[in-house]
Write a protein that holds these residues in place. Structure first.
Motif, short mmCIF file in Angstrom:
data_model
loop_
_atom_site.label_atom_id
_atom_site.label_comp_id
_atom_site.label_asym_id
_atom_site.label_seq_id
_atom_site.Cartn_x
_atom_site.Cartn_y
_atom_site.Cartn_z
N SER A 1 10.09 -3.95 -0.07
CA SER A 1 8.99 -4.74 0.50
C SER A 1 8.09 -3.91 1.42
N PRO A 2 8.62 -3.19 2.42
CA PRO A 2 7.71 -2.40 3.27
C PRO A 2 7.04 -1.25 2.52
N THR A 3 7.73 -0.70 1.52
CA THR A 3 7.11 0.37 0.72
C THR A 3 5.92 -0.18 -0.05
N PHE A 4 6.07 -1.39 -0.59
CA PHE A 4 4.96 -2.00 -1.32
C PHE A 4 3.79 -2.28 -0.38
N ARG A 5 4.09 -2.76 0.84
CA ARG A 5 3.01 -2.99 1.81
C ARG A 5 2.27 -1.69 2.12
N GLN A 6 3.04 -0.60 2.20
CA GLN A 6 2.43 0.71 2.43
C GLN A 6 1.48 1.09 1.29
N LEU A 7 1.90 0.81 0.07
CA LEU A 7 1.08 1.13 -1.10
C LEU A 7 -0.18 0.26 -1.13
N ILE A 8 -0.03 -1.01 -0.78
CA ILE A 8 -1.18 -1.92 -0.74
C ILE A 8 -2.21 -1.42 0.27
N THR A 9 -1.74 -0.99 1.43
CA THR A 9 -2.64 -0.48 2.46
C THR A 9 -3.33 0.79 2.01
N THR A 10 -2.56 1.69 1.40
CA THR A 10 -3.13 2.95 0.92
C THR A 10 -4.19 2.71 -0.14
N ALA A 11 -3.91 1.77 -1.05
CA ALA A 11 -4.84 1.49 -2.15
C ALA A 11 -6.01 0.61 -1.71
N ARG A 12 -5.93 0.09 -0.47
CA ARG A 12 -6.98 -0.78 0.06
C ARG A 12 -7.23 -1.99 -0.85
N VAL A 13 -6.14 -2.57 -1.28
CA VAL A 13 -6.20 -3.77 -2.12
C VAL A 13 -6.06 -5.00 -1.23
N GLY A 14 -6.93 -5.98 -1.43
CA GLY A 14 -6.84 -7.22 -0.68
C GLY A 14 -7.26 -7.10 0.76
N THR A 15 -8.10 -6.14 1.09
CA THR A 15 -8.48 -5.92 2.49
C THR A 15 -9.27 -7.11 3.05
N GLU A 16 -9.96 -7.85 2.19
CA GLU A 16 -10.74 -9.00 2.66
C GLU A 16 -10.08 -10.32 2.32
N ALA A 17 -8.87 -10.28 1.78
CA ALA A 17 -8.17 -11.52 1.43
C ALA A 17 -7.66 -12.21 2.70
N PRO A 18 -7.60 -13.56 2.70
CA PRO A 18 -7.12 -14.28 3.89
C PRO A 18 -5.66 -13.98 4.21
N HIS A 19 -4.89 -13.63 3.19
CA HIS A 19 -3.49 -13.24 3.38
C HIS A 19 -3.24 -11.95 2.61
N PRO A 20 -2.46 -11.04 3.15
CA PRO A 20 -2.21 -9.78 2.45
C PRO A 20 -1.46 -10.01 1.14
N PRO A 21 -1.75 -9.23 0.11
CA PRO A 21 -1.05 -9.37 -1.17
C PRO A 21 0.45 -9.13 -1.02
N ARG A 22 1.23 -9.87 -1.79
CA ARG A 22 2.69 -9.74 -1.77
C ARG A 22 3.18 -9.31 -3.14
#
Length: 272
Positions: A219-240
């Protein structure tokens, strides 16, 4: 070795002898024991358990926070048999209200970006593990726990089929894959066999320690990847991670509607 750490080894050994896998507890509890030792504590207390969770997870209660407390609770119950002063964290200790939230729907570009971000992970096997895991979740709609629990023998390479054992509702099922997904799994399998020719763990997806992945690390590794890829930066909730399953379901439904098939008749197959 301290008495507490010896007790932890005895606890894990006992539970494994009874048939429990203990992969998550074996990763979380040594860190908890280290936390206690650094503070000169020799007993498990509720206050110490809460302090450990807060230091590792912050103030917001997450599912990983609950997993940490659950691991401590099992260990504390074991210790209380020989040390009555041990405090067992009660159920409901961490207030966590499960609320429905609007899922994040990944585009093809989003999924490609997250998979590409795995190239920054090291060593190469770890990068390949997460790239293949994320690709499989996107292509199959599996729950992340089902993908993590896959053993090498659960893959039928000839038929392109996955055997999912003891799912969320205690049943097993077969999941067919597209040839491209099978090829991606085969490429990962080849790399994994090169790095670990004679694995001792039957798991298909392995961690840096060559053991089965656990959600508390994924789970935290995926969050790290999401942040690095800048996916969902404007979404109301972070991608899971679980949103990959929602995305698969919605894409499948849209495909069926556009193809003019009887969607209501096919929904049961989608749910399984």
């Amino acid at each position: 070795m301290t008495a507490l750490r010896q007790a932890l080894e005895d606890y894990l050994r006992l539970r494994r002898s009874l048939g429990h896998k203990m992969a998550e507890a074996a990763w979380l509890l040594p860190d908890f024991v280290t936390f206690l030792e650094e503070r000169g504590q020799t007993r498990v207390t509720v206050a110490a358990a809460l302090a450990w969770v807060k230091e590792r997870e912050g103030k917001v209660v997450t599912t990983v926070s609950l997993r940490r407390i659950t691991a401590v609770r099992g260990f504390a119950r074991y210790l209380s048999g020989t040390d009555p002063a041990t405090e067992v964290p009660p159920l409901g200790l961490l207030p966590h209200r499960q609320r429905w939230r609007q899922p994040f729907l990944y585009s093809d570009t989003d999924i490609t970006a997250v998979m590409s971000a795995t190239t920054l992970l090291s060593p190469p096997l770890r990068a390949a593990t997460y790239r293949t895991l994320i690709g499989l979740l996107a292509a199959s709609g599996l729950r992340v726990g089902e993908a993590i629990n896959l053993d090498h023998d659960d893959i039928d390479w000839t038929e392109g089929m996955l055997r999912i054992r003891e799912t969320k509702f205690g049943k097993s099922r077969l999941v067919p894959l597209q040839p491209t997904a099978v090829n991606a799994l085969r490429e990962y399998d080849t790399l994994r066999n090169q790095v670990t020719p004679r694995p001792t763990d039957p798991a298909f997806f392995v961690s840096r320690t060559r053991r089965r992945l656990i959600y508390a690390v994924v789970s935290p590794t995926f969050r790290q990847l999401i942040t690095t890829a800048r996916v969902g930066t404007e979404a109301p909730h972070p991608p899971r991670l679980h949103d990959l399953r929602h995305t698969f379901a919605i894409r499948t439904l849209l495909h069926w509607y556009r193809a003019g098939v009887n969607v209501q008749a096919k929904i049961p197959s989608l749910s399984t």
